[in-house]
Design an enzyme around this catalytic site. Structure first.
Site, short mmCIF file in Angstrom:
data_model
loop_
_atom_site.label_atom_id
_atom_site.label_comp_id
_atom_site.label_asym_id
_atom_site.label_seq_id
_atom_site.Cartn_x
_atom_site.Cartn_y
_atom_site.Cartn_z
N SER A 145 0.80 -1.21 0.28
CA SER A 145 -0.11 -0.36 0.02
C SER A 145 0.85 1.17 -0.49
O SER A 145 2.21 1.02 -0.04
CB SER A 145 -0.73 0.05 1.39
OG SER A 145 -1.86 0.86 1.36
N CYS A 146 0.55 2.26 0.07
CA CYS A 146 1.23 3.91 -0.22
C CYS A 146 0.39 4.52 -0.33
O CYS A 146 -0.99 4.67 0.07
CB CYS A 146 1.83 3.45 -1.69
SG CYS A 146 1.05 3.46 -3.48
N GLY A 147 0.28 5.76 -0.71
CA GLY A 147 -0.48 6.87 -1.10
C GLY A 147 -2.02 7.10 -1.60
O GLY A 147 -2.79 7.08 -1.47
N GLY A 188 -1.70 3.99 -4.72
CA GLY A 188 -1.19 2.88 -5.47
C GLY A 188 -0.49 3.10 -6.80
O GLY A 188 0.10 1.97 -7.26
N TRP A 202 -4.30 4.48 0.95
CA TRP A 202 -3.70 5.37 1.62
C TRP A 202 -5.45 6.43 1.51
O TRP A 202 -5.97 6.89 2.46
CB TRP A 202 -2.50 6.35 2.19
CG TRP A 202 -3.00 6.64 3.56
CD1 TRP A 202 -3.17 8.01 3.76
CD2 TRP A 202 -3.43 6.16 4.72
NE1 TRP A 202 -3.64 8.09 5.71
CE2 TRP A 202 -3.70 7.19 5.85
CE3 TRP A 202 -3.51 4.59 5.21
CZ2 TRP A 202 -4.26 6.98 7.31
CZ3 TRP A 202 -4.79 4.64 6.69
CH2 TRP A 202 -4.62 5.50 7.39
#
Length: 289
Positions: A241-243, A245, A270
């Site tokens: 996961s990240c901000g 994708g 996120w």
């Protein structure tokens, strides 16, 4: 130790020798955070590796979704790839203007839709240019090529699956954002989002995966150490996961190089999770010493 899947990463020297191969296709998949004010399409038009086509991450997405650059339908993806001349039988090499950021997203999308003969250029355009290799502004007019979409849903995770995983704990979640964003001490770049992380997540900022000298990926042993030092069990499934994708796909790429074959990406990441006031958010690193 060596990468388990070394063919997924090619050097600038390799691409220089093979760029004109009949089945090699080069893709510029540059994308930048909106705050940078950089226009990847304009930069591509100004200079790109000769023969490269432009993979527009914002366009090759579900544009009806309010979340940024979410995965498109198989039909739309196939149509866009066909028009770019990317398809069955091609050896596709992807780069971007950051070194390695959005190229990993394009790599993951191609694999998600069933095209596995795809690699990333190590060090990307910055390394290519630093070595004095050619770029040009010649418009590329590719011949259309058939692309067969076969979506692999095991590579993709959605919010309801992440929510269920909070209870089952069947998959580990690895977050690519900075430590400050992860622990809630740094504001999110997207206005209005809560800070913190999905409960029980591990944290590995994606930028730790590169050599500081030339932006290439770390060798396999150092890469493996990075992952294991987070507390991650490399024998168990991982969701990255990240901000939004993008950088999650860099973690997925690193795990792929190490031979991990049970890795999925949380597409909404996120931005989706923190936008929903009903989802739990943690600011404590439960895996810290």
């Amino acid at each position: 130790m060596s990468y388990v899947n070394p063919s997924s990463l090619v050097s600038t020297e390799w691409l220089s020798k093979h760029a004109s191969g009949p089945d090699v296709r080069i893709v510029d998949a540059s994308w930048y955070m909106p705050a940078t004010k950089r226009d990847p399409r304009a930069e591509y038009d100004e200079e790109h590796i000769p023969g490269a086509v432009f993979f527009d991450i914002n366009d090759i997405s579900d544009t009806d979704n309010s979340l940024p650059h979410m995965v498109p339908s198989p039909e739309k993806f196939s149509s866009r790839m066909r028009k770019l001349g990317l398809g069955d039988g091609n050896r596709i090499v992807i780069y971007d203007g950051s070194g390695l950021l959005s190229a990993a997203r394009a790599w993951w999308m191609l694999r998600l839709f069933g095209h596995h003969d795809v690699a990333i250029l190590d060090g990307g355009l910055p390394k290519w240019k630093a070595e004095g290799r050619p770029v040009d502004d010649v418009p590329v007019m590719p011949a259309e090529r058939h692309f067969t979409s076969r979506i692999n849903n095991f590579m993709l995770r959605e919010k309801d699956q992440i929510s269920r995983n909070l209870t089952t704990g069947r998959e580990q979640v690895l977050d690519a954002r900075s430590p400050g964003r992860f622990d809630g001490t740094e504001a999110e770049p997207r206005e209005g989002l809560r800070s913190g992380h999905i409960p029980s997540s591990f944290n590995l900022p994606y930028n730790k995966m590169f050599n500081s000298t030339d932006g290439t990926l770390l060798p396999a042993d150092r890469l493996k150490t990075l992952f294991t030092e987070t507390g991650l069990d490399l024998k168990q499934p991982v969701i990255t996961s990240c901000g939004s994708g993008i950088s999650a796909c860099i973690l997925a790429f690193g795990l792929h190089l190490l031979g991990h074959n049970r890795v999925s990406v949380y597409d909404g990441s996120w931005t989706e999770w923190a936008s929903d006031e009903t989802t739990p958010v943690d600011t404590r690193n439960s895996h810290a010493d």
